[in-house]
Design a protein around this motif. Sequence first.
Motif, PDB file in Angstrom:
ATOM      1  N   THR A  61       0.736  -1.594   0.264  1.00  0.00           N
ATOM      2  CA  THR A  61       0.062  -0.216  -0.309  1.00  0.00           C
ATOM      3  C   THR A  61       0.897   1.072  -0.016  1.00  0.00           C
ATOM      4  O   THR A  61       0.600   2.386  -0.820  1.00  0.00           O
ATOM      5  CB  THR A  61      -1.159  -0.102   1.075  1.00  0.00           C
ATOM      6  OG1 THR A  61      -2.012  -1.265   1.148  1.00  0.00           O
ATOM      7  CG2 THR A  61      -1.798   1.391   1.300  1.00  0.00           C
ATOM      8  N   ALA A  62       2.057   1.518   0.799  1.00  0.00           N
ATOM      9  CA  ALA A  62       2.549   2.645   0.720  1.00  0.00           C
ATOM     10  C   ALA A  62       3.525   2.482  -0.112  1.00  0.00           C
ATOM     11  O   ALA A  62       4.305   4.050  -0.474  1.00  0.00           O
ATOM     12  CB  ALA A  62       3.590   2.591   2.331  1.00  0.00           C
ATOM     13  N   TRP A  65       1.563   4.943  -2.665  1.00  0.00           N
ATOM     14  CA  TRP A  65       1.538   5.546  -1.737  1.00  0.00           C
ATOM     15  C   TRP A  65       2.775   6.821  -2.265  1.00  0.00           C
ATOM     16  O   TRP A  65       2.527   7.806  -2.357  1.00  0.00           O
ATOM     17  CB  TRP A  65       0.410   5.649  -0.515  1.00  0.00           C
ATOM     18  CG  TRP A  65       0.334   7.052  -0.065  1.00  0.00           C
ATOM     19  CD1 TRP A  65       0.993   7.135   1.197  1.00  0.00           C
ATOM     20  CD2 TRP A  65      -0.443   8.306  -0.289  1.00  0.00           C
ATOM     21  NE1 TRP A  65       0.776   8.363   1.431  1.00  0.00           N
ATOM     22  CE2 TRP A  65      -0.207   9.078   0.037  1.00  0.00           C
ATOM     23  CE3 TRP A  65      -1.696   8.075  -1.649  1.00  0.00           C
ATOM     24  CZ2 TRP A  65      -0.660   9.719   0.733  1.00  0.00           C
ATOM     25  CZ3 TRP A  65      -1.364   9.664  -1.160  1.00  0.00           C
ATOM     26  CH2 TRP A  65      -1.760  10.703  -0.734  1.00  0.00           C
ATOM     27  N   ASN A  66       3.499   5.899  -1.981  1.00  0.00           N
ATOM     28  CA  ASN A  66       4.968   6.616  -2.513  1.00  0.00           C
ATOM     29  C   ASN A  66       5.252   7.269  -3.858  1.00  0.00           C
ATOM     30  O   ASN A  66       5.081   8.874  -3.715  1.00  0.00           O
ATOM     31  CB  ASN A  66       5.570   5.740  -1.931  1.00  0.00           C
ATOM     32  CG  ASN A  66       7.077   6.240  -1.472  1.00  0.00           C
ATOM     33  OD1 ASN A  66       7.923   6.794  -2.854  1.00  0.00           O
ATOM     34  ND2 ASN A  66       8.308   6.151  -0.438  1.00  0.00           N
ATOM     35  N   PHE A  69       2.420   9.912  -4.469  1.00  0.00           N
ATOM     36  CA  PHE A  69       2.165  11.042  -3.190  1.00  0.00           C
ATOM     37  C   PHE A  69       3.821  11.804  -3.531  1.00  0.00           C
ATOM     38  O   PHE A  69       3.194  13.552  -3.973  1.00  0.00           O
ATOM     39  CB  PHE A  69       2.148  10.276  -2.160  1.00  0.00           C
ATOM     40  CG  PHE A  69       2.467  12.065  -1.399  1.00  0.00           C
ATOM     41  CD1 PHE A  69       1.683  12.653  -1.157  1.00  0.00           C
ATOM     42  CD2 PHE A  69       3.796  11.636  -0.899  1.00  0.00           C
ATOM     43  CE1 PHE A  69       1.548  13.919   0.316  1.00  0.00           C
ATOM     44  CE2 PHE A  69       3.965  13.156   0.393  1.00  0.00           C
ATOM     45  CZ  PHE A  69       2.810  13.887   0.621  1.00  0.00           C
ATOM     46  N   GLY A  99      -2.122  10.760   4.874  1.00  0.00           N
ATOM     47  CA  GLY A  99      -2.595  10.012   4.165  1.00  0.00           C
ATOM     48  C   GLY A  99      -2.570   8.421   4.050  1.00  0.00           C
ATOM     49  O   GLY A  99      -3.666   7.813   3.777  1.00  0.00           O
ATOM     50  N   LEU A 100      -1.420   7.878   4.548  1.00  0.00           N
ATOM     51  CA  LEU A 100      -0.914   6.847   5.066  1.00  0.00           C
ATOM     52  C   LEU A 100      -2.084   5.560   5.581  1.00  0.00           C
ATOM     53  O   LEU A 100      -2.082   4.792   6.161  1.00  0.00           O
ATOM     54  CB  LEU A 100       0.279   5.956   5.138  1.00  0.00           C
ATOM     55  CG  LEU A 100       0.990   5.404   4.668  1.00  0.00           C
ATOM     56  CD1 LEU A 100       0.884   4.484   2.933  1.00  0.00           C
ATOM     57  CD2 LEU A 100       2.475   4.865   4.901  1.00  0.00           C
ATOM     58  N   ILE A 103      -5.826   5.948   4.904  1.00  0.00           N
ATOM     59  CA  ILE A 103      -5.878   3.859   3.655  1.00  0.00           C
ATOM     60  C   ILE A 103      -5.157   3.013   4.992  1.00  0.00           C
ATOM     61  O   ILE A 103      -5.991   2.033   4.923  1.00  0.00           O
ATOM     62  CB  ILE A 103      -4.071   4.278   2.940  1.00  0.00           C
ATOM     63  CG1 ILE A 103      -4.059   5.392   2.044  1.00  0.00           C
ATOM     64  CG2 ILE A 103      -4.322   3.287   1.941  1.00  0.00           C
ATOM     65  CD1 ILE A 103      -3.310   6.154   1.151  1.00  0.00           C
TER      66      ILE A 103
END
Length: 159
Positions: A61-62, A65-66, A69, A99-100, A103
């Motif tokens: 997930t991160a 997202w990384n 983002f 944000g993380l 999520i």
Amino acid sequence: MFRQRTYDPMEIELNKSVQERILHAVLFEVVANVSIAFLLAWIMNVSVLQSGLLSVISAFTATGWNFIFNKCFDNIQKKYKFCRNFFVRSLHAVMFEAGLIIILVPAAMFTLNLSVQEAFWTEVGLVFFFLPYTLLFNWIYDYLRWIFVGRKVISVMKG
């Protein structure tokens, strides 16, 4: 007669390929999630299997997202032309982690069998690890990138 070419450090800083962005995100997640899997198991008194599962879910997930983002962050930086000083890096880290948290609350609820509130506070607690980690990792990454990439670009431009 010959005009010396100039370079723009921000242009070098922002000129990252998709492959480099993927490498950055993967390095960030591997180092962080191996560390946090063991730390979370110890602090929450859960099995390493449970914390490891949350860590793997968090990593995937991160990582996504990384990438998203940081691409958006770079686009904003290109538009407004600000430098990545301590304040900007701090703001970057806080926004990324907020944000993380949002999520990952459902993942913490599922893997550790927590309520919404417990999962939220667990994720907030992880920020105490990830917030300074995010700041330091990106700062070190930028520094090493300048040494290994930026200096080569400048020497080619001057050469």
